[in-house]
Design a protein around this motif. Structure first.
Motif, PDB file in Angstrom:
ATOM      1  N   PHE A 169      -2.973  -4.638  -7.835  1.00  4.84           N
ATOM      2  CA  PHE A 169      -1.716  -4.840  -7.118  1.00  4.84           C
ATOM      3  C   PHE A 169      -1.800  -4.330  -5.694  1.00  4.84           C
ATOM      4  CE2 PHE A 169       0.153  -4.990 -11.413  1.00  4.84           C
ATOM      5  CZ  PHE A 169       0.631  -6.280 -11.288  1.00  4.84           C
ATOM      6  N   TYR A 170      -2.526  -3.285  -5.550  1.00  2.00           N
ATOM      7  CA  TYR A 170      -2.660  -2.717  -4.222  1.00  2.00           C
ATOM      8  C   TYR A 170      -3.301  -3.740  -3.293  1.00  2.00           C
ATOM      9  CZ  TYR A 170      -3.369   0.836  -0.695  1.00  2.00           C
ATOM     10  OH  TYR A 170      -3.325   1.558   0.453  1.00  2.00           O
ATOM     11  N   LYS A 171      -4.351  -4.353  -3.782  1.00  2.44           N
ATOM     12  CA  LYS A 171      -5.041  -5.378  -2.992  1.00  2.44           C
ATOM     13  C   LYS A 171      -4.130  -6.573  -2.755  1.00  2.44           C
ATOM     14  CE  LYS A 171      -9.831  -4.522  -4.299  1.00  2.44           C
ATOM     15  NZ  LYS A 171     -10.785  -4.852  -5.355  1.00  2.44           N
ATOM     16  N   LEU A 172      -3.463  -6.948  -3.842  1.00  2.00           N
ATOM     17  CA  LEU A 172      -2.585  -8.106  -3.778  1.00  2.00           C
ATOM     18  C   LEU A 172      -1.497  -7.906  -2.740  1.00  2.00           C
ATOM     19  CD1 LEU A 172      -2.035 -10.789  -5.261  1.00  2.00           C
ATOM     20  CD2 LEU A 172      -0.480  -9.520  -6.710  1.00  2.00           C
ATOM     21  N   LYS A 173      -0.906  -6.742  -2.783  1.00  3.22           N
ATOM     22  CA  LYS A 173       0.158  -6.407  -1.848  1.00  3.22           C
ATOM     23  C   LYS A 173      -0.370  -6.471  -0.418  1.00  3.22           C
ATOM     24  CE  LYS A 173       2.724  -2.547  -0.123  1.00  3.22           C
ATOM     25  NZ  LYS A 173       2.368  -1.199   0.256  1.00  3.22           N
ATOM     26  N   THR A 174      -1.510  -5.860  -0.237  1.00  5.28           N
ATOM     27  CA  THR A 174      -2.116  -5.845   1.092  1.00  5.28           C
ATOM     28  C   THR A 174      -2.365  -7.276   1.567  1.00  5.28           C
ATOM     29  OG1 THR A 174      -3.245  -3.896   0.316  1.00  5.28           O
ATOM     30  CG2 THR A 174      -3.936  -4.721   2.440  1.00  5.28           C
ATOM     31  N   ARG A 175      -2.868  -8.103   0.660  1.00  7.74           N
ATOM     32  CA  ARG A 175      -3.174  -9.477   1.025  1.00  7.74           C
ATOM     33  C   ARG A 175      -1.927 -10.284   1.323  1.00  7.74           C
ATOM     34  NH1 ARG A 175      -6.885 -10.398   3.714  1.00  7.74           N
ATOM     35  NH2 ARG A 175      -6.647 -12.633   3.332  1.00  7.74           N
ATOM     36  N   LEU A 176      -0.932 -10.102   0.490  1.00  9.98           N
ATOM     37  CA  LEU A 176       0.272 -10.904   0.679  1.00  9.98           C
ATOM     38  C   LEU A 176       1.028 -10.482   1.926  1.00  9.98           C
ATOM     39  CD1 LEU A 176       1.548 -11.116  -2.996  1.00  9.98           C
ATOM     40  CD2 LEU A 176       0.655 -13.011  -1.633  1.00  9.98           C
ATOM     41  N   LEU A 370      17.562   4.456   0.824  1.00  7.09           N
ATOM     42  CA  LEU A 370      16.101   4.450   0.951  1.00  7.09           C
ATOM     43  C   LEU A 370      15.480   4.623  -0.443  1.00  7.09           C
ATOM     44  CD1 LEU A 370      13.609   4.508   2.791  1.00  7.09           C
ATOM     45  CD2 LEU A 370      14.011   6.943   3.162  1.00  7.09           C
ATOM     46  N   ASN A 371      14.937   3.526  -0.951  1.00  9.91           N
ATOM     47  CA  ASN A 371      14.381   3.548  -2.312  1.00  9.91           C
ATOM     48  C   ASN A 371      12.871   3.626  -2.261  1.00  9.91           C
ATOM     49  OD1 ASN A 371      16.934   3.137  -3.654  1.00  9.91           O
ATOM     50  ND2 ASN A 371      16.852   1.097  -2.748  1.00  9.91           N
ATOM     51  N   LEU A 372      12.337   4.716  -2.732  1.00 12.84           N
ATOM     52  CA  LEU A 372      10.896   4.909  -2.602  1.00 12.84           C
ATOM     53  C   LEU A 372      10.233   5.061  -3.961  1.00 12.84           C
ATOM     54  CD1 LEU A 372      10.871   7.501   0.335  1.00 12.84           C
ATOM     55  CD2 LEU A 372      10.649   5.013   0.479  1.00 12.84           C
ATOM     56  N   GLU A 373       9.085   4.428  -4.086  1.00 14.97           N
ATOM     57  CA  GLU A 373       8.249   4.681  -5.244  1.00 14.97           C
ATOM     58  C   GLU A 373       7.318   5.815  -4.837  1.00 14.97           C
ATOM     59  OE1 GLU A 373       5.653   2.129  -8.467  1.00 14.97           O
ATOM     60  OE2 GLU A 373       6.370   1.162  -6.662  1.00 14.97           O
ATOM     61  N   TYR A 374       7.298   6.876  -5.634  1.00 12.21           N
ATOM     62  CA  TYR A 374       6.614   8.073  -5.159  1.00 12.21           C
ATOM     63  C   TYR A 374       5.812   8.760  -6.251  1.00 12.21           C
ATOM     64  CZ  TYR A 374      10.128  10.661  -7.755  1.00 12.21           C
ATOM     65  OH  TYR A 374      10.916  11.153  -8.760  1.00 12.21           O
ATOM     66  N   ASN A 387       3.192  11.431  -2.063  1.00 17.22           N
ATOM     67  CA  ASN A 387       2.611  10.113  -1.845  1.00 17.22           C
ATOM     68  C   ASN A 387       3.680   9.052  -2.051  1.00 17.22           C
ATOM     69  OD1 ASN A 387       0.080  11.170  -1.331  1.00 17.22           O
ATOM     70  ND2 ASN A 387      -0.502  11.125  -3.493  1.00 17.22           N
ATOM     71  N   VAL A 388       3.864   8.257  -1.027  1.00 16.93           N
ATOM     72  CA  VAL A 388       4.885   7.214  -1.084  1.00 16.93           C
ATOM     73  C   VAL A 388       4.182   5.867  -0.989  1.00 16.93           C
ATOM     74  CG1 VAL A 388       6.918   6.266   0.063  1.00 16.93           C
ATOM     75  CG2 VAL A 388       6.592   8.743  -0.048  1.00 16.93           C
ATOM     76  N   PHE A 389       4.586   4.966  -1.884  1.00 14.56           N
ATOM     77  CA  PHE A 389       3.901   3.677  -2.009  1.00 14.56           C
ATOM     78  C   PHE A 389       4.083   2.786  -0.776  1.00 14.56           C
ATOM     79  CE2 PHE A 389       3.741  -0.681  -4.019  1.00 14.56           C
ATOM     80  CZ  PHE A 389       2.383  -0.657  -4.270  1.00 14.56           C
ATOM     81  N   SER A 390       5.246   2.902  -0.127  1.00 16.23           N
ATOM     82  CA  SER A 390       5.514   1.996   0.996  1.00 16.23           C
ATOM     83  C   SER A 390       5.264   2.677   2.336  1.00 16.23           C
ATOM     84  CB  SER A 390       6.962   1.511   0.914  1.00 16.23           C
ATOM     85  OG  SER A 390       7.810   2.613   0.701  1.00 16.23           O
ATOM     86  N   ASN A 391       5.476   1.906   3.391  1.00 17.70           N
ATOM     87  CA  ASN A 391       5.362   2.451   4.733  1.00 17.70           C
ATOM     88  C   ASN A 391       6.708   3.084   5.107  1.00 17.70           C
ATOM     89  OD1 ASN A 391       4.383   3.024   7.201  1.00 17.70           O
ATOM     90  ND2 ASN A 391       4.235   0.909   7.911  1.00 17.70           N
ATOM     91  N   ASP A 419       2.116   4.509   2.425  1.00 16.75           N
ATOM     92  CA  ASP A 419       1.205   3.449   1.967  1.00 16.75           C
ATOM     93  C   ASP A 419       0.155   3.998   1.010  1.00 16.75           C
ATOM     94  OD1 ASP A 419       2.080   1.032   2.994  1.00 16.75           O
ATOM     95  OD2 ASP A 419       1.292   1.507   4.990  1.00 16.75           O
ATOM     96  N   ALA A 420       0.563   4.973   0.250  1.00 18.32           N
ATOM     97  CA  ALA A 420      -0.396   5.649  -0.622  1.00 18.32           C
ATOM     98  C   ALA A 420      -0.571   4.881  -1.923  1.00 18.32           C
ATOM     99  CB  ALA A 420       0.098   7.060  -0.922  1.00 18.32           C
ATOM    100  N   GLU A 421      -1.732   4.998  -2.471  1.00 16.36           N
ATOM    101  CA  GLU A 421      -1.972   4.407  -3.784  1.00 16.36           C
ATOM    102  C   GLU A 421      -1.557   5.442  -4.821  1.00 16.36           C
ATOM    103  OE1 GLU A 421      -5.723   2.630  -6.231  1.00 16.36           O
ATOM    104  OE2 GLU A 421      -5.738   2.499  -4.055  1.00 16.36           O
TER     105      GLU A 421
END
Ligand SMILES: [Zn+2]
Length: 440
Positions: A169-176, A370-374, A387-391, A419-421
């Motif tokens: 997903f990390y790659k996918l997200k980056t690609r998309l 502000l909704n963060l995945e962390y 570590n936060v998933f988004s920018n 942008d952390a994994e």
């Protein structure tokens, strides 16, 4: 095409029923009971619970060396359990004790049929126990019964999200989101993978598994041109917290919101979300107590390995007893699961509950949208990595810092990585707090 699907479904149904009758002979009877008890008043439900609790305590006293000793030592007789509040007379038990006194807790009654169950302990040791057929059947039937409220049969085609590869997903997200930075190879691989996966979802009637994996898939579907699955009646998230901000993406991708199931292998199904959005307690299967915001669970059917006042390790909030639900069920409602009690957070001079993180990120969501995945990681005392998933923008970082400081008040140093994994366990579960300090 229709006939093939129809024939196929019949085969799946047949296979399911034959398998169930072999494995779980009590299921049919339990299913009939649950169809009746779902219309019970709260008083009827509590009467049922009391009756089962009295049986359980008497059984544990007679057949479990651990409980015989524990009750004798505290001068409690099984006849002393005359109301549900008498449950408080019994000792609380922890996972550590379930492991330590494992063989004495097991009852020495000869059951016709039992199953071996195992839970993966996060801190190394796993709990192995025997589950009597009735308890096993009860649990499975409760799940299926709740599915039926969504028009879902257990034999319907379903997608299971377990242990998704985060890297994918990390790659996918980056690609998309940023097609420029990665090369074609990665992109075409990811796209193929996703196409394959989403194609499979085309005929699925329900999907279930780790909430974060389902959410990530929803995002991938929404960000792509691929046709969305159209037959999904139920999306069920388990094991991880379902964040409110997941829901719009999930609705958009699958046409329905994510519902929640709460339980644990050793405790059974504790609560299941109804079609009106409330988490009803499985009162036919368990008794839930809330003590100092912590959950204590008693499983009413597990006679092979009594689980009585078990400290599962979650912070919860029960709804007021008089809260009514539009679905008509009178089963008590679990307002929220606030998170794992888990490890302690070590400041420079003090200790803190990991529940703080729940509040920090909840505040960000409620006050600032502000909704963060962390994921918070502690490797040394006095220091935390957020570590936060988004920018995050500079302002958003400041908001997060402000919340962190309002809870830890200078007793901690920390870094915020954007942008952390996020790290997943072997099974793919992403814990919100990982500490390596308590592991020795
Ligand atoms: Zn309801």
């Amino acid at each position: 095409m229709e006939t093939i699907t129809g024939q196929g479904m019949k085969v799946y149904k047949w296979l399911y029923i034959v398998g169930r009758n072999l494995r779980n002979p009590s299921s049919k009877r339990i299913h009939e009971f649950l169809n009746v008890s779902q219309g019970y008043s709260l008083e009827q439900l509590e009467d049922f619970q009391l009756k089962k609790l009295m049986e359980l305590v008497a059984f544990a006293y007679q057949y479990s060396p651990f409980y015989r000793k524990a009750l004798d030592e505290n001068d409690i007789k099984s006849a002393d359990i005359k109301s549900l509040s008498d449950l408080k007379k019994l000792p609380i038990i922890t996972k550590r004790e379930l492991i330590q006194y494992n063989s004495e807790i097991h009852t020495n009654y000869k059951f016709k049929k039992t199953f071996k169950a195992k839970t993966s302990g996060t801190s190394g040791q796993s709990l192995v126990f025997t589950r009597n057929e009735y308890a096993d059947s009860f649990n499975r039937t409760v799940i299926n019964h709740n599915y039926s409220n969504y028009g879902v049969n257990p034999w319907d085609r379903n997608g299971y999200f377990w242990g998704f590869n985060q890297l994918f997903f990390y790659k996918l997200k980056t690609r998309l989101l940023d097609a420029f930075q990665n090369r074609f190879r990665v992109f075409s691989y990811s796209k193929t993978e996703m196409n394959r996966f989403i194609k499979k979802l085309k005929d699925a009637q329900y999907i279930h598994g780790y909430s974060s994996s389902i959410y990530e898939t929803a995002r991938a579907i929404n960000a792509s041109e691929i046709k969305k699955p159209t037959k999904i009646k139920m999306v069920k998230g388990t094991s991880e917290k379902i964040f409110d901000y997941y829901q719009p993406e999930i609705k958009k991708a699958f046409g329905t919101k994510m519902i929640s199931e709460y339980g644990a292998a050793e405790a059974g199904i504790i609560a299941f979300e109804c079609t009106k959005g409330n988490m009803h307690i499985n009162m036919e299967g368990v008794i839930v107590e809330e003590e100092n915001n912590e959950i204590l669970v008693t499983n009413l059917h597990m006679l092979s390995f009594p689980i009585i006042r078990y400290q599962l390790g979650d912070y919860i909030k029960l709804a007021p007893k008089n809260k009514v639900c539009a679905c008509g069920k009178k089963h008590l409602i679990l307002e929220d699961v606030l998170g794992r009690i888990g490890e302690t957070v070590y400041g420079i001079s003090d200790k803190y509950p990991s529940l703080y993180f729940y509040y920090i990120f909840k505040n960000l969501s409620e006050k600032h949208g502000l909704n963060l995945e962390y994921q918070v990681i502690q490797k040394q005392k006095g220091r935390l990595n957020f570590n936060v998933f988004s920018n995050l923008s500079t302002r958003e970082k400041q908001l997060l810092s402000k919340e962190i400081e309002s809870y830890f008040k200078g007793d901690i140093t920390y870094s915020i990585n954007t942008d952390a994994e996020l790290v997943a366990t072997k099974k793919g579960k992403k814990k919100s707090f990982i500490s390596t300090i308590n592991e020795h």
